[in-house]
Design an enzyme around this catalytic site. Structure first.
Site, PDB file in Angstrom:
ATOM      1  CE  LYS A 103      42.979  33.998  36.128  1.00 55.49           C
ATOM      2  NZ  LYS A 103      44.095  34.913  35.846  1.00 55.49           N
ATOM      3  CG  ASN A 212      47.329  42.636  35.573  1.00 59.39           C
ATOM      4  OD1 ASN A 212      46.289  42.542  36.218  1.00 59.39           O
ATOM      5  ND2 ASN A 212      47.938  43.795  35.454  1.00 59.39           N
TER       6      ASN A 212
END
Lengths: 260, 79
Positions: A103, A212
């Protein structure tokens, strides 16, 4: 009918059933982190690369709780502000884990945490040339998203709102435009706050969502992880089912004939 | 101590290296020995020596020399 439970999506040749990618930061400890990832039904987790703590080599390690043989690790470039930093960090990640799906996030400003798109695009080109499969965190600008795709991004990951803000999908119109124009997977990454936000992203046709803080920052992270799992499944099913048209006037659900 | 000072302690050469950004005296002559000297699991860390990745297969044969800049990193939680 497509069964959401067995329907899959693929990024850079890797196939997944779960459309919920979860981060591994901000949890009380790695045990809670592992329990949340399991409750979320996640198959892919983002991870960061940091220096080993030399003063205490006995500290708990992520790999002992959220195990790389159970989850696909998606190493990130959090904390990188240049392409060179990103390449250096991800080369270390590739050495540590022996895989090349990553990522990319190159941020511009430590307060806004907004992506620096010019530097992100330059970094992407460096990483692609170095053999990485790159899922790219980006702004919700359809023009830049197309440039990223043209430069070889494995997935386009526009933000819903600033990282950790929990504001939800601020610009659903742009996300829809990006979904419509993009051939590689689109993953809404960052800014989601609650389950309905995840459902909305999936209803727009995104291939997956990445979060997250929405889970780690909930009062009960394990329960929120489960809520997010259901929210993503519901949103995907809703997208596939195709919603009814909206109408301005009412339309009775019961027969209008045979009234007593 | 100047960066190039080499002290002999018993049969071990002590080198001063920059390890994760800090000056540090170490005895190990190879990357593998260094990782073990620090009580780390070689399977769980990635190593960079003077900005070059050192693959695990080369840990045992890559030397640690005076003045080296070495980074030892691992996966941690992140978003």
């Amino acid at each position: 009918m497509t069964d959401t439970a067995t329907e899959t999506w693929s990024v850079a040749g890797r196939t997944f059933t779960s459309r919920l990618i979860v981060g591994t930061g901000k949890y009380a400890d790695y045990a809670q982190n592992a329990a949340a990832a399991e409750a979320a039904g996640a198959e892919m987790v983002t991870v960061a690369m940091r220096r080993v703590n030399l003063s205490d080599p006995t500290q708990p390690m992520l790999v002992d709780f959220v195990k790389p043989d159970q989850y696909t690790y998606l190493p990130n470039t959090a904390g990188c502000f240049t392409g060179e930093d990103a390449v250096r960090t991800l080369r270390l990640a590739r050495e540590a884990g022996d895989w090349n799906l990553v990522k990319l996030e190159v941020l511009s400003d430590p307060n806004l945490l907004y992506p620096d798109m010019e530097e992100t695009l330059r970094s992407l080109k460096l990483l692609v040339a170095d053999g990485f499969d790159v899922m790219v965190y980006c702004t919700d600008d359809p023009v830049y998203c197309r440039k990223l795709e043209d430069a070889g991004a494995a997935a386009i990951m526009p933000l819903a709102a600033p990282i950790g803000s929990g504001l939800g999908l601020l610009n659903p119109v742009n996300i829809k435009l990006i979904v419509d124009q993009t051939k590689v997977p689109v993953v809404v990454d960052a800014g989601l706050g609650t389950a309905s936000d995840a459902t909305l992203a999936m209803e727009l046709g995104c291939d997956a969502v990445l979060m997250n803080t929405a889970i780690a920052g909930a009062k009960d992270p394990i329960r929120m992880a489960r809520a997010m799992k259901h929210a993503v499944l519901a949103g995907r099913d809703s997208y596939l089912a195709g919603r009814m048209p909206k109408r301005v006037y009412g339309d009775p659900s019961s027969p209008t004939t045979g009234l007593i | 101590m100047s960066p190039l000072t080499l002290t002999i302690v018993g049969r071990y050469a002590v080198h001063q290296i920059q390890l994760n950004g800090e000056l540090r005296q170490v005895q190990s002559a190879t990357i593998l020995a260094l990782v073990e000297e620090l009580s780390l699991d070689p399977r769980k860390v990635a190593v960079e020596r003077n900005l070059e990745i050192v693959p695990k297969s080369l840990h045992a044969t890559t030397t640690v020399a005076e003045g080296d800049r070495i980074e030892l990193v691992q996966f941690v939680g992140g978003g």
